[in-house]
Design a protein around this motif. Structure first.
Motif, PDB file in Angstrom:
ATOM      1  N   UNK A 146     -38.360   4.971  -8.467  1.00 21.02           N
ATOM      2  CA  UNK A 146     -37.609   5.172  -7.231  1.00 21.02           C
ATOM      3  C   UNK A 146     -36.101   4.990  -7.397  1.00 21.02           C
ATOM      4  N   UNK A 147     -35.618   4.698  -8.610  1.00 19.86           N
ATOM      5  CA  UNK A 147     -34.189   4.442  -8.819  1.00 19.86           C
ATOM      6  C   UNK A 147     -33.540   5.454  -9.756  1.00 19.86           C
ATOM      7  N   UNK A 148     -32.244   5.654  -9.534  1.00 17.16           N
ATOM      8  CA  UNK A 148     -31.388   6.400 -10.445  1.00 17.16           C
ATOM      9  C   UNK A 148     -30.408   5.381 -11.019  1.00 17.16           C
ATOM     10  N   UNK A 161     -18.654  23.248  -7.179  1.00 18.51           N
ATOM     11  CA  UNK A 161     -19.344  22.160  -7.865  1.00 18.51           C
ATOM     12  C   UNK A 161     -20.231  21.372  -6.909  1.00 18.51           C
ATOM     13  N   UNK A 162     -19.728  21.093  -5.701  1.00 18.30           N
ATOM     14  CA  UNK A 162     -20.548  20.383  -4.722  1.00 18.30           C
ATOM     15  C   UNK A 162     -21.771  21.209  -4.346  1.00 18.30           C
ATOM     16  N   UNK A 163     -21.584  22.519  -4.173  1.00 14.17           N
ATOM     17  CA  UNK A 163     -22.708  23.376  -3.813  1.00 14.17           C
ATOM     18  C   UNK A 163     -23.706  23.492  -4.948  1.00 14.17           C
ATOM     19  N   UNK A 164     -23.215  23.457  -6.202  1.00 12.89           N
ATOM     20  CA  UNK A 164     -24.111  23.490  -7.352  1.00 12.89           C
ATOM     21  C   UNK A 164     -24.995  22.246  -7.399  1.00 12.89           C
ATOM     22  N   UNK A 165     -24.463  21.142  -6.865  1.00 14.01           N
ATOM     23  CA  UNK A 165     -25.250  19.909  -6.804  1.00 14.01           C
ATOM     24  C   UNK A 165     -26.208  19.893  -5.616  1.00 14.01           C
ATOM     25  N   UNK A 220     -13.305   6.029 -17.347  1.00 16.33           N
ATOM     26  CA  UNK A 220     -13.342   7.032 -18.406  1.00 16.33           C
ATOM     27  C   UNK A 220     -14.427   8.065 -18.125  1.00 16.33           C
ATOM     28  N   UNK A 221     -15.645   7.575 -17.779  1.00 16.38           N
ATOM     29  CA  UNK A 221     -16.751   8.502 -17.532  1.00 16.38           C
ATOM     30  C   UNK A 221     -17.899   7.799 -16.823  1.00 16.38           C
ATOM     31  N   UNK A 222     -18.801   8.610 -16.272  1.00 20.35           N
ATOM     32  CA  UNK A 222     -20.069   8.132 -15.721  1.00 20.35           C
ATOM     33  C   UNK A 222     -21.113   8.523 -16.752  1.00 20.35           C
ATOM     34  N   UNK A 223     -21.853   7.531 -17.247  1.00 18.46           N
ATOM     35  CA  UNK A 223     -22.697   7.735 -18.414  1.00 18.46           C
ATOM     36  C   UNK A 223     -24.117   7.241 -18.157  1.00 18.46           C
ATOM     37  N   UNK A 224     -25.022   7.573 -19.074  1.00 20.11           N
ATOM     38  CA  UNK A 224     -26.398   7.046 -19.108  1.00 20.11           C
ATOM     39  C   UNK A 224     -27.130   7.224 -17.780  1.00 20.11           C
ATOM     40  N   UNK A 225     -27.149   8.421 -17.256  1.00 18.89           N
ATOM     41  CA  UNK A 225     -27.879   8.660 -16.009  1.00 18.89           C
ATOM     42  C   UNK A 225     -29.357   8.776 -16.345  1.00 18.89           C
ATOM     43  N   UNK A 226     -30.164   7.937 -15.676  1.00 21.18           N
ATOM     44  CA  UNK A 226     -31.594   7.926 -15.937  1.00 21.18           C
ATOM     45  C   UNK A 226     -32.342   7.768 -14.621  1.00 21.18           C
ATOM     46  N   UNK A 227     -33.355   8.586 -14.438  1.00 15.37           N
ATOM     47  CA  UNK A 227     -34.191   8.501 -13.232  1.00 15.37           C
ATOM     48  C   UNK A 227     -35.540   7.909 -13.621  1.00 15.37           C
ATOM     49  N   UNK A 279     -25.042   0.421 -12.533  1.00 18.83           N
ATOM     50  CA  UNK A 279     -25.398   0.587 -11.130  1.00 18.83           C
ATOM     51  C   UNK A 279     -26.759   1.248 -11.037  1.00 18.83           C
ATOM     52  N   UNK A 280     -27.380   1.094  -9.879  1.00 20.75           N
ATOM     53  CA  UNK A 280     -28.578   1.865  -9.577  1.00 20.75           C
ATOM     54  C   UNK A 280     -28.591   2.147  -8.088  1.00 20.75           C
ATOM     55  N   UNK A 281     -29.174   3.287  -7.746  1.00 24.14           N
ATOM     56  CA  UNK A 281     -29.338   3.639  -6.336  1.00 24.14           C
ATOM     57  C   UNK A 281     -30.729   4.204  -6.158  1.00 24.14           C
ATOM     58  N   UNK A 282     -31.199   4.168  -4.939  1.00 26.83           N
ATOM     59  CA  UNK A 282     -32.564   4.619  -4.693  1.00 26.83           C
ATOM     60  C   UNK A 282     -32.581   6.082  -4.287  1.00 26.83           C
ATOM     61  N   UNK A 283     -33.503   6.820  -4.876  1.00 28.58           N
ATOM     62  CA  UNK A 283     -33.791   8.179  -4.446  1.00 28.58           C
ATOM     63  C   UNK A 283     -32.780   9.245  -4.813  1.00 28.58           C
ATOM     64  N   UNK A 284     -33.184  10.477  -4.548  1.00 26.21           N
ATOM     65  CA  UNK A 284     -32.376  11.655  -4.854  1.00 26.21           C
ATOM     66  C   UNK A 284     -31.256  11.867  -3.845  1.00 26.21           C
ATOM     67  N   UNK A 285     -31.496  11.562  -2.578  1.00 25.07           N
ATOM     68  CA  UNK A 285     -30.492  11.846  -1.545  1.00 25.07           C
ATOM     69  C   UNK A 285     -29.258  10.969  -1.676  1.00 25.07           C
ATOM     70  N   UNK A 286     -29.363   9.890  -2.416  1.00 26.67           N
ATOM     71  CA  UNK A 286     -28.225   8.983  -2.607  1.00 26.67           C
ATOM     72  C   UNK A 286     -27.593   9.164  -3.972  1.00 26.67           C
ATOM     73  N   UNK A 287     -27.457  10.385  -4.453  1.00 24.32           N
ATOM     74  CA  UNK A 287     -27.000  10.592  -5.829  1.00 24.32           C
ATOM     75  C   UNK A 287     -25.520  10.231  -5.979  1.00 24.32           C
ATOM     76  N   UNK A 288     -25.275   8.953  -6.046  1.00 21.56           N
ATOM     77  CA  UNK A 288     -23.918   8.420  -6.201  1.00 21.56           C
ATOM     78  C   UNK A 288     -23.290   8.893  -7.496  1.00 21.56           C
ATOM     79  N   UNK A 289     -24.071   8.936  -8.578  1.00 22.13           N
ATOM     80  CA  UNK A 289     -23.519   9.297  -9.875  1.00 22.13           C
ATOM     81  C   UNK A 289     -22.874  10.677  -9.841  1.00 22.13           C
ATOM     82  N   UNK A 290     -23.470  11.634  -9.159  1.00 25.20           N
ATOM     83  CA  UNK A 290     -22.909  12.984  -9.079  1.00 25.20           C
ATOM     84  C   UNK A 290     -21.627  12.998  -8.257  1.00 25.20           C
ATOM     85  N   UNK A 291     -21.604  12.284  -7.152  1.00 31.81           N
ATOM     86  CA  UNK A 291     -20.418  12.269  -6.294  1.00 31.81           C
ATOM     87  C   UNK A 291     -19.264  11.535  -6.986  1.00 31.81           C
TER      88      UNK A 291
END
Length: 174
Positions: free
Chosen positions: A107-109, A14-18, A97-104, A123-135
């Protein structure tokens, strides 16, 4: 085969798929290595991600406030300062329960964590390299899998003990 090998292989895939290397997440991440010098041995292996996130405040104006966050295998710890002295909130994975409503956008996710009592935390984070929602999602899945395995083993052990008691009762009966 080891007990955790199937779960670890799934987690690795799963990590490699991300787009992340499994060993990179846990070993080569500079943020984790930098903070590892301040932590005890048991805490080092449990840190999955560390860095900054912006959290939308709960008050009427709903400003975005920058927070230092540490994701471990069982919780998301949110600090008000970068030195991690003042913990403002700890979200246990069992209460998510879940991580929901992911929107890019731009410059923010943006993403929302929904708790078991249906409270939504934005929450929001900047950029693709900081993909907190996936982790966070991966940590939540891993936690749920570990809990399911533990529940299954507990149920299996209780069934085995109850069967053993029934057999002893039958052996005593004339």
């Amino acid at each position: 085969m080891k007990k955790h090998s199937v779960g670890r292989r799934l987690q690795r895939r799963l990590y490699e798929a991300l787009g992340h290397s499994y060993s990179y997440i846990f070993v080569h991440n500079p943020a984790i290595t930098k903070s590892a010098t301040k932590m005890t041995g048991s805490e080092i292996s449990h840190v999955l991600k560390e860095g900054e996130l912006e959290k939308r405040s709960d008050n009427l104006l709903q400003f975005w406030k920058r927070k230092t966050c540490v994701l471990t295998t069982d919780s998301l710890n949110i600090y008000t300062d970068t030195q991690k002295k003042n913990k403002s909130k700890e979200l246990k994975l069992q209460s998510i329960k879940k991580v929901d409503c992911v929107e890019r956008t731009g410059k923010f996710v943006y993403f929302t964590i929904v708790t078991t009592d249906n409270k939504e935390i934005d929450f929001r984070c900047s950029g693709e390299e900081n993909c907190w929602n996936a982790v966070i999602t991966m940590a939540l899945i891993d936690f749920q899998n570990r809990k399911a395995i533990q529940d299954f083993k507990t149920r299996q052990e209780s069934e085995n003990t109850s069967l053993g008691q029934q057999e002893r009762c039958k052996a005593r009966a004339p």
